[in-house]
Write an enzyme that holds these catalytic residues in place. Structure first.
Site, PDB file in Angstrom:
ATOM      1  N   ALA A  33       0.929  -1.356  -0.062  1.00  0.00           N
ATOM      2  CA  ALA A  33       0.090  -0.009  -0.029  1.00  0.00           C
ATOM      3  C   ALA A  33       0.998   1.307  -0.152  1.00  0.00           C
ATOM      4  CB  ALA A  33      -1.007  -0.059   1.433  1.00  0.00           C
ATOM      5  N   ASP A  63      -0.731   3.805  -4.568  1.00  0.00           N
ATOM      6  CA  ASP A  63      -1.927   4.054  -5.249  1.00  0.00           C
ATOM      7  C   ASP A  63      -3.140   4.322  -4.046  1.00  0.00           C
ATOM      8  OD1 ASP A  63      -4.350   4.746  -6.748  1.00  0.00           O
ATOM      9  OD2 ASP A  63      -4.551   2.713  -7.993  1.00  0.00           O
ATOM     10  N   LYS A  64      -2.927   5.282  -3.539  1.00  0.00           N
ATOM     11  CA  LYS A  64      -3.719   5.630  -2.421  1.00  0.00           C
ATOM     12  C   LYS A  64      -5.212   5.505  -2.681  1.00  0.00           C
ATOM     13  CE  LYS A  64      -0.152   8.239   0.107  1.00  0.00           C
ATOM     14  NZ  LYS A  64       0.136   7.452   1.287  1.00  0.00           N
ATOM     15  N   ASN A 106       9.008   9.108   4.453  1.00  0.00           N
ATOM     16  CA  ASN A 106       7.740   9.751   4.202  1.00  0.00           C
ATOM     17  C   ASN A 106       7.026  10.183   5.400  1.00  0.00           C
ATOM     18  OD1 ASN A 106       4.731   8.699   4.378  1.00  0.00           O
ATOM     19  ND2 ASN A 106       6.173   6.846   4.218  1.00  0.00           N
ATOM     20  N   ARG A 107       6.298  11.213   5.604  1.00  0.00           N
ATOM     21  CA  ARG A 107       5.532  11.924   6.616  1.00  0.00           C
ATOM     22  C   ARG A 107       4.022  12.351   6.042  1.00  0.00           C
ATOM     23  NH1 ARG A 107      10.041  15.253   7.656  1.00  0.00           N
ATOM     24  NH2 ARG A 107       9.438  17.427   6.890  1.00  0.00           N
ATOM     25  N   MET A 108       3.562  11.348   4.997  1.00  0.00           N
ATOM     26  CA  MET A 108       2.410  11.950   4.262  1.00  0.00           C
ATOM     27  C   MET A 108       1.140  12.009   5.139  1.00  0.00           C
ATOM     28  SD  MET A 108       4.026  11.727   1.241  1.00  0.00           S
ATOM     29  CE  MET A 108       2.323  11.792  -0.016  1.00  0.00           C
ATOM     30  N   GLY A 109       1.043  11.163   6.204  1.00  0.00           N
ATOM     31  CA  GLY A 109      -0.127  11.518   6.853  1.00  0.00           C
ATOM     32  C   GLY A 109      -1.566  11.072   6.308  1.00  0.00           C
ATOM     33  N   PHE A 110      -1.407   9.701   5.753  1.00  0.00           N
ATOM     34  CA  PHE A 110      -2.838   9.245   5.069  1.00  0.00           C
ATOM     35  C   PHE A 110      -3.475  10.058   4.292  1.00  0.00           C
ATOM     36  CE2 PHE A 110      -3.604   5.810   8.665  1.00  0.00           C
ATOM     37  CZ  PHE A 110      -2.541   4.903   8.125  1.00  0.00           C
ATOM     38  N   ASN A 121      -4.416  -1.258   8.859  1.00  0.00           N
ATOM     39  CA  ASN A 121      -2.942  -0.702   9.057  1.00  0.00           C
ATOM     40  C   ASN A 121      -3.172   0.243  10.464  1.00  0.00           C
ATOM     41  OD1 ASN A 121      -0.591   0.580   8.973  1.00  0.00           O
ATOM     42  ND2 ASN A 121      -1.130   1.697   6.878  1.00  0.00           N
ATOM     43  N   SER A 167       1.391   2.553  10.601  1.00  0.00           N
ATOM     44  CA  SER A 167       1.833   4.003  10.129  1.00  0.00           C
ATOM     45  C   SER A 167       2.459   5.020  11.208  1.00  0.00           C
ATOM     46  CB  SER A 167       0.854   4.567   9.289  1.00  0.00           C
ATOM     47  OG  SER A 167       1.346   6.051   9.107  1.00  0.00           O
ATOM     48  N   ASN A 189       2.905   8.017  10.948  1.00  0.00           N
ATOM     49  CA  ASN A 189       2.493   9.369  10.609  1.00  0.00           C
ATOM     50  C   ASN A 189       0.998   9.931  11.151  1.00  0.00           C
ATOM     51  OD1 ASN A 189       5.154   9.782   9.471  1.00  0.00           O
ATOM     52  ND2 ASN A 189       4.351   8.363   7.659  1.00  0.00           N
ATOM     53  N   THR A 190       0.548   9.070  11.762  1.00  0.00           N
ATOM     54  CA  THR A 190      -0.986   9.595  12.364  1.00  0.00           C
ATOM     55  C   THR A 190      -0.746   9.345  13.815  1.00  0.00           C
ATOM     56  OG1 THR A 190      -2.108   8.862  10.316  1.00  0.00           O
ATOM     57  CG2 THR A 190      -3.435   8.838  12.624  1.00  0.00           C
ATOM     58  N   LYS A 238      -1.462  -5.091   9.456  1.00  0.00           N
ATOM     59  CA  LYS A 238      -0.202  -4.871   9.324  1.00  0.00           C
ATOM     60  C   LYS A 238       0.358  -3.891  10.291  1.00  0.00           C
ATOM     61  CE  LYS A 238       2.300  -2.070   5.730  1.00  0.00           C
ATOM     62  NZ  LYS A 238       2.255  -1.525   4.152  1.00  0.00           N
ATOM     63  N   ASN A 291       5.838  -2.513   8.505  1.00  0.00           N
ATOM     64  CA  ASN A 291       5.469  -1.143   7.830  1.00  0.00           C
ATOM     65  C   ASN A 291       7.007  -0.423   7.882  1.00  0.00           C
ATOM     66  OD1 ASN A 291       4.498   1.380   6.937  1.00  0.00           O
ATOM     67  ND2 ASN A 291       2.505   0.722   8.125  1.00  0.00           N
ATOM     68  N   SER A 308       9.158   0.766  -2.221  1.00  0.00           N
ATOM     69  CA  SER A 308      10.369   1.620  -2.114  1.00  0.00           C
ATOM     70  C   SER A 308      11.435   1.361  -3.564  1.00  0.00           C
ATOM     71  CB  SER A 308      10.799   1.825  -0.955  1.00  0.00           C
ATOM     72  OG  SER A 308      10.134   2.575   0.092  1.00  0.00           O
TER      73      SER A 308
END
Length: 345
Positions: A59, A62-63, A108-112, A167, A170, A172-173, A206, A235, A308
């Protein structure tokens, strides 16, 4: 170098997030030919899902599930889209994606960041039926009851995905990884089991690679107690190995790619030891070659996922890993890759 690999090389010259968005558009609109049929030695079954090969897409690429038709033509045995949250959210401020080229890594720190559950479900309804597709669920940053977000996601994608991944790993949340504690996990997985009812769609969990001693065994037992069908191990990591050389090594967020290899491999072995074959495992983290994929399969993984490494190696990596796995299986006397699972233990 194939055209798709050449495209990946060109994308690496751009800002990472711009490159990511362009790759999604290319997968949406480029008329890719179907991937060649898989060698029969690669066929396997995970949690009742019959996979043509054990090489999956993790994952994060393609979010929103918008490029599934293109991804299905790259030769993956299964494709996981998301993470998706019930409500659309923009994610963390930019810049939030960093390419550590010297280390073959990503932070990454995309944050969903995603378009929300309804848009995601609409895309899943139009997915290619020839591919095994998984939906990766997350929780909104501002929600007060994160477990409720996962139940909402599970119910919304019911009948639209071949499997669902929860998940909870992560970094980042805020507060998300706290769901891996036993009390929180029992609450979350118990509510998901109730929401599933008699639905046979497999549900995967996950987990993070950054677990303390004893936590892996606890998570495995909780997963088994609540009818989770497989664990995805693992993860991104918050760890920063001393060997990192890139100027971006100090950025906050989850680290993936080659430097995650050792930690992810250790997490897989811990999960295999704890599960004793009672729970299928899917390995992810630092896998960038057939040799690494084979090592995880021999250590106990029924399938593997990559992401990656595709950024550095291009989509042709999928075919190279599959050819290497088939050759290694035959060379070591296995009639299928599935026979090799956990044989190094």
């Amino acid at each position: 170098m194939g055209l798709t690999d050449l495209g990946a090389a060109l994308l690496r010259t751009l800002d990472p997030e711009i490159a990511h968005n362009l790759s999604i558009r290319a997968l949406q609109w480029t008329p890719l030919p179907p991937a060649p049929a898989d060698d029969p030695v690669l066929a396997t079954t995970v949690a009742g899902l019959r996979l043509p090969n054990p090489v999956g897409l993790a994952a994060g690429l393609d979010k929103n599930g918008v490029a599934l038709h293109g991804l299905a033509r790259l030769g993956f045995g299964f494709v996981e889209c998301g993470s998706v949250t019930p409500k659309a959210q923009p994610g963390n401020p930019k810049p939030r994606l960093f390419r550590l080229s010297e280390d073959r890594a990503i932070i990454n720190r995309m944050g969903f960041n995603n378009a929300g559950l309804d848009a995601f479900a609409d895309q899943l309804a139009r997915r290619p039926r020839s591919a095994i597709v998984g939906a990766n669920l997350g929780a909104n940053k501002d929600t007060g009851d994160k477990a409720a977000d996962y139940v909402t996601g599970l119910l919304r994608v019911k009948g639209l995905a071949d499997y669902v991944t929860v998940n909870v790993s992560s970094p980042n949340t805020p507060g998300l990884r706290a769901l891996q504690g036993r009390a929180q996990l029992d609450d979350l997985l118990g509510r998901l089991a109730e929401a599933r009812g008699g639905d046979a769609t497999p549900v995967f969990l996950k987990i993070a690679p950054d677990l303390e001693d004893g936590e892996m065994a606890m998570i495995v037992e909780a997963a088994i107690d609540h009818r989770i069908d497989a664990l995805i191990v693992s993860n991104t990591t918050l760890d920063r190995p001393a060997s990192l050389r890139s100027a971006h090594r100090g950025e906050s967020g989850g680290l993936s790619g080659a430097p995650l290899r050792s930690r992810a491999s250790l997490a897989l072995r811990a999960a295999a030891d704890a599960s004793g074959g009672r729970l299928p495992l899917i390995a992810v983290g630092g896998i960038g070659s057939g040799a690494e994929a084979w090592e995880r399969i021999r250590a106990g993984a029924s399938a593997i996922q990559i992401y990656s490494a595709l950024i550095y190696e291009g989509p042709g990596l999928v075919g190279r890993i599959k050819r290497d796995l088939a050759a290694r299986a035959r060379a070591e006397g296995f009639s299928t890759v599935a026979e090799a699972v956990a044989t190094a233990r």
